[in-house]
Write a protein that holds these residues in place. Structure first.
Motif, mmCIF file in Angstrom:
data_model
loop_
_atom_site.group_PDB
_atom_site.id
_atom_site.type_symbol
_atom_site.label_atom_id
_atom_site.label_comp_id
_atom_site.label_asym_id
_atom_site.label_seq_id
_atom_site.Cartn_x
_atom_site.Cartn_y
_atom_site.Cartn_z
ATOM 1 N N ILE A 106 -9.109 -0.421 17.747
ATOM 2 C CA ILE A 106 -9.245 1.033 17.759
ATOM 3 C C ILE A 106 -8.847 1.573 19.123
ATOM 4 N N LEU A 107 -8.593 2.882 19.150
ATOM 5 C CA LEU A 107 -8.188 3.534 20.395
ATOM 6 C C LEU A 107 -9.333 3.491 21.410
ATOM 7 N N THR A 108 -9.018 2.976 22.623
ATOM 8 C CA THR A 108 -10.008 2.858 23.694
ATOM 9 C C THR A 108 -9.370 3.327 24.995
ATOM 10 N N PRO A 109 -9.865 4.400 25.634
ATOM 11 C CA PRO A 109 -9.243 4.879 26.881
ATOM 12 C C PRO A 109 -9.253 3.837 27.996
ATOM 13 N N ASP A 110 -10.274 2.966 28.059
ATOM 14 C CA ASP A 110 -10.332 1.974 29.139
ATOM 15 C C ASP A 110 -9.208 0.956 29.040
#
Length: 366
Positions: free
Chosen positions: A123-127
């Motif tokens: 899934i999309l993860t900014p880190d």
């Protein structure tokens, strides 16, 4: 139209668990960076998702997301979620699967249970945004490759040596006439002179640049003597026309000179009288704040929805329902209790009512 996909994806950015009431919970897991021996590639860390159909209790996280996005009341948000859950179950029964974009795929197995397959990319993860994999061969394969390159280089040099051995004796060039030799000698002398002149031009350019720099330094530098003060020739009449009429212009014959010693400001009795209320106001003692406990029936709603919900509750006989507005939240509360236990007793007594099913206790400070 099913809109729950986007809400789950956004909530998983900052939460590890998102529960869909009456359906199940989506839980995020961290996967460390790993090495894929089949492709000789290091893969970056990522977050993947799992699905647990046993987590069906409402934690209000998804409902509050609907309330903030569509500016609706809390009960209406719950109704929307229930309708979308019904659509998902119908799609599973008809097609046997349902895709949640950027999260994974839901399947209905032969036993009638729901299984889940997450996206391979996570899934999309900014880190972890922007991290990609990279190839790295094992040391043994790198050594074999270098040895093969060396063998290829040796074979190429041997082939080149064999090709250069059978060299035929080429006939000598005919003698150059004397007249031609004279012209060649003159051309060589001209080339030598041209090279000699080019070197001297570079020297001249450097010397010219140095002279220009010295001349500019002496002409631009300011004198060491005391600077002269130029008097400004500003048209004071134009300034008088520009300034507002309330500001009295300074007379031209008056000159304001700065003094070295600061002057003490003179205070008049009127100034002292004006400062007295300000000092008295600073010395006022703040009254102690009071606090009480109340039952929260709705939170993070708009003022309009909160007011309509209070009217609805008061119409049913709950006259103590009211709107509480704080710096960062709008709540619908009920009652005013001195102790937390008294508030819990009232909540337990009214828990059978639909409006108090999801209520909780909060402490209000005034």
């Amino acid at each position: 139209m099913i809109e729950i996909n986007r809400h789950i994806e956004i909530l998983l950015l900052s939460n590890d668990c998102v529960i869909v009431p009456g359906f199940g919970g989506f839980m995020a897991h961290h996967v460390d960076a790993r090495y894929d021996g089949r492709d000789n590639m290091f893969l970056p860390p990522l977050r993947t998702v799992g699905f647990n159909p046993q987590l069906t209790m409402n934690d209000s996280l998804l409902a509050l997301s609907y309330v903030e996005t569509y500016d609706i009341s809390y009960p209406e948000a719950l109704r929307r979620i229930e309708d979308e859950v019904v659509e998902i179950r119908q799609s599973l029964e008809n097609e046997g699967k349902f895709e949640i974009e950027n999260i994974g795929m839901l399947f209905l197995n032969e036993d009638g249970n729901i299984s889940f397959e997450p996206c391979e990319a996570g899934i999309l993860t900014p880190d972890f945004y922007g991290l990609g994999g990279f190839d790295m061969l094992p040391i043994a394969q790198i050594g074999n490759g270098e040895q093969q390159n060396e063998n290829q280089n040796v074979a190429m040099t041997v082939n080149l040596a064999k090709e250069e051995q059978p060299v035929k004796n080429e006939p000598e060039a005919p003698a150059v006439p004397a007249s031609n030799s004279v012209f060649i000698a003159e051309e060589e002398e001209e080339e030598e002179k041209a090279e000699f002149i080019s070197i001297k031009k570079s020297w001249l350019r450097n010397m010219a640049a140095a002279c220009i720099a010295l001349i500019a330094f002496f002409t631009i530098s300011t004198p060491l003597g005391s600077p002269t003060i130029e008097k400004s020739q500003i048209d004071t009449g134009m300034l008088t026309r520009i300034m507002p009429k309330e500001i009295a212009p300074v007379k031209s014959n008056e000159l304001l000179l700065p003094t070295d010693e600061p002057k003490l400001m003179e205070t008049t009795p009127t100034d002292k009288a004006e400062k007295a209320p300000a000092i008295a106001q600073d010395r006022e003692i703040a009254t102690p704040s009071t606090s009480y406990y109340s039952i929260v029936l709705a939170s993070r709603v708009t003022k309009r929805n909160a007011a309509s919900y209070v009217e609805h509750l008061q119409g049913k006989g709950f006259k103590e329902a009211r709107v509480l507005i704080t710096d960062n939240n709008v709540k619908v509360i009920y009652g005013n209790y001195r102790s937390e236990s008294e508030a819990y007793n009232t909540l337990n007594r009214l828990h059978t009512n639909e409006a108090f099913t999801d209520g909780w206790i909060t402490k209000v400070k005034e």
